[in-house]
Scaffold this active site. Structure first.
Site, PDB file in Angstrom:
ATOM      1  N   HIS A  54      -9.503   0.975   4.956  1.00  0.00           N
ATOM      2  CA  HIS A  54      -8.236   1.163   5.674  1.00  0.00           C
ATOM      3  C   HIS A  54      -8.474   2.100   6.855  1.00  0.00           C
ATOM      4  CE1 HIS A  54      -4.147   2.439   6.556  1.00  0.00           C
ATOM      5  NE2 HIS A  54      -3.740   1.354   5.915  1.00  0.00           N
ATOM      6  N   GLY A  72       2.503   2.004  10.882  1.00  0.00           N
ATOM      7  CA  GLY A  72       3.489   3.072  10.767  1.00  0.00           C
ATOM      8  C   GLY A  72       4.209   3.411  12.058  1.00  0.00           C
ATOM      9  N   GLU A 112      -5.420  -5.176  10.651  1.00  0.00           N
ATOM     10  CA  GLU A 112      -4.398  -4.159  10.862  1.00  0.00           C
ATOM     11  C   GLU A 112      -4.685  -3.409  12.164  1.00  0.00           C
ATOM     12  OE1 GLU A 112      -2.381  -2.962   6.942  1.00  0.00           O
ATOM     13  OE2 GLU A 112      -4.143  -1.712   7.169  1.00  0.00           O
ATOM     14  N   GLU A 158      -6.941   4.514   7.900  1.00  0.00           N
ATOM     15  CA  GLU A 158      -6.763   5.943   7.569  1.00  0.00           C
ATOM     16  C   GLU A 158      -8.000   6.489   6.859  1.00  0.00           C
ATOM     17  OE1 GLU A 158      -2.946   5.495   5.643  1.00  0.00           O
ATOM     18  OE2 GLU A 158      -2.077   4.979   7.580  1.00  0.00           O
ATOM     19  N   LYS A 184       0.047   4.200  -0.263  1.00  0.00           N
ATOM     20  CA  LYS A 184      -0.652   5.351   0.333  1.00  0.00           C
ATOM     21  C   LYS A 184      -0.480   6.592  -0.565  1.00  0.00           C
ATOM     22  CE  LYS A 184       0.064   3.326   4.846  1.00  0.00           C
ATOM     23  NZ  LYS A 184      -0.043   3.503   6.268  1.00  0.00           N
ATOM     24  N   ASN A 191       0.862  -1.181   0.000  1.00  0.00           N
ATOM     25  CA  ASN A 191       0.000   0.000   0.000  1.00  0.00           C
ATOM     26  C   ASN A 191       0.900   1.232   0.000  1.00  0.00           C
ATOM     27  OD1 ASN A 191      -1.840   2.028   0.502  1.00  0.00           O
ATOM     28  ND2 ASN A 191      -2.301   1.385   2.603  1.00  0.00           N
ATOM     29  N   SER A 231       3.378  -2.391  10.374  1.00  0.00           N
ATOM     30  CA  SER A 231       4.824  -2.424  10.633  1.00  0.00           C
ATOM     31  C   SER A 231       5.479  -3.748  10.248  1.00  0.00           C
ATOM     32  CB  SER A 231       5.116  -2.070  12.094  1.00  0.00           C
ATOM     33  OG  SER A 231       4.739  -0.720  12.345  1.00  0.00           O
TER      34      SER A 231
HETATM   35  C1  PEP Z   1      -0.826   0.056   6.240  1.00  0.00           C
HETATM   36  O1  PEP Z   1      -1.059   1.248   6.343  1.00  0.00           O
HETATM   37  O2  PEP Z   1      -1.605  -0.683   5.638  1.00  0.00           O
HETATM   38  C2  PEP Z   1       0.376  -0.463   6.866  1.00  0.00           C
HETATM   39  C3  PEP Z   1       0.396  -1.704   7.193  1.00  0.00           C
HETATM   40  O3  PEP Z   1       1.402   0.446   7.079  1.00  0.00           O
HETATM   41  P1  PEP Z   1       2.859   0.131   7.698  1.00  0.00           P
HETATM   42  O4  PEP Z   1       3.342  -1.156   7.080  1.00  0.00           O
HETATM   43  O5  PEP Z   1       3.697   1.298   7.321  1.00  0.00           O
HETATM   44  O6  PEP Z   1       2.662  -0.028   9.167  1.00  0.00           O
END
Ligand code: PEP
Length: 238
Positions: free
Chosen positions: A93, A166, A160, A95, A10, A8, A198
């Site tokens: 997601h 992040g 998630e 976000e 983003k 992703n 992460s």
């Molecule tokens: C995400 O936003 O889907 C995600 C998993 O981000 P990160 O790997 O940076 O934690």
């Protein structure tokens, strides 16, 4: 079932990144034991799809509107993503849920639209840190799934935890196993359940080996081709 490793991007990437990032991944995809998916921003969908054409890697969007067309300024329909070369779309997601107020019902409507347009949806769920500390994580995710997944859901679920996205923090493998076991009991066999939050080259093998983890949704580490490939190579053969 083969694992799915999805990146992703983003709100990151310019036209030059379509080739720089996607070309080495497309070239490596056929030799991997997992499925590979890149989800660039919508401005780069067609370019990344062109770079990956003829490779084993797929392209997906990061969101879609529930309507097929119409007066929705700034939005994109599932059919438009399909037209740009996408075969997948990330929905719900955290976000999007936090910054755009997307409810479970909205995510569900988008999933219905995605499936109708021929896109495979990746529906994201996950608890906040406060919810986990209060011991509500399983109930929160159960409620999100009940509200977000349409009847006859044929896509992928991504667990998630919001507090792991992040941040460089991840749940313990026992906590991931507990959650994925719970999700499996709700979605039944046949639906891949990804872990996201992460995931890095250094922790991917451990996380991907957890029972019922069928792949990873990767944010930050998907912006470096070497890191993303290292994660994909850590996926056990399905
Ligand atoms: C995400 O936003 O889907 C995600 C998993 O981000 P990160 O790997 O940076 O934690």
């Amino acid at each position: 079932m083969r694992a799915l490793i999805a990146g992703n991007w983003k709100m990151n990437g310019r036209r030059a990144d379509a080739g720089r990032l996607a070309a080495p991944l497309g070239a490596a995809a056929a030799g991997l034991a997992c499925d590979l998916l890149l989800c660039p921003p919508a401005t780069l969908l067609a370019a990344v799809a062109a770079v990956l054409s003829g490779t084993a890697a797929a392209v997906g969007g990061q969101d879609c509107h529930a309507a097929p067309d119409g007066a929705h300024t700034g939005d994109l329909s599932a059919a438009m993503l399909r037209d740009a070369g996408a075969t997948w779309v990330i929905l719900g997601h955290s976000e999007r849920r936090a910054e755009h107020g997307e409810s479970d019902a909205v995510v569900r409507a988008k999933a219905v639209a995605a499936q109708a347009a021929g896109l495979a949806p990746i529906v994201c769920v996950g608890e906040t840190e406060a919810e986990r500390l209060a011991g509500q994580h399983l109930a929160v995710v159960r409620r999100q799934l009940a509200g977000s997944l349409p009847d006859g859901f044929a896509g992928v679920v991504a667990y998630e935890p919001v507090w792991a996205i992040g941040t460089g923090r991840t749940p313990s493998t026992a906590d991931v196993a507990e959650m994925h076991q719970s999700i499996r009991g709700i979605v039944g066999a046949g639906v891949r359940i990804l872990y996201g939050g992460s995931v890095k080259p250094g922790n991917a093998a451990e996380l991907l080996a957890v029972p019922e983890v069928g792949g990873a949704l990767v944010g930050g580490a998907s912006l470096q081709a070497d890191d993303f490939l290292a994660i994909a190579r850590a996926a056990p053969a399905g």
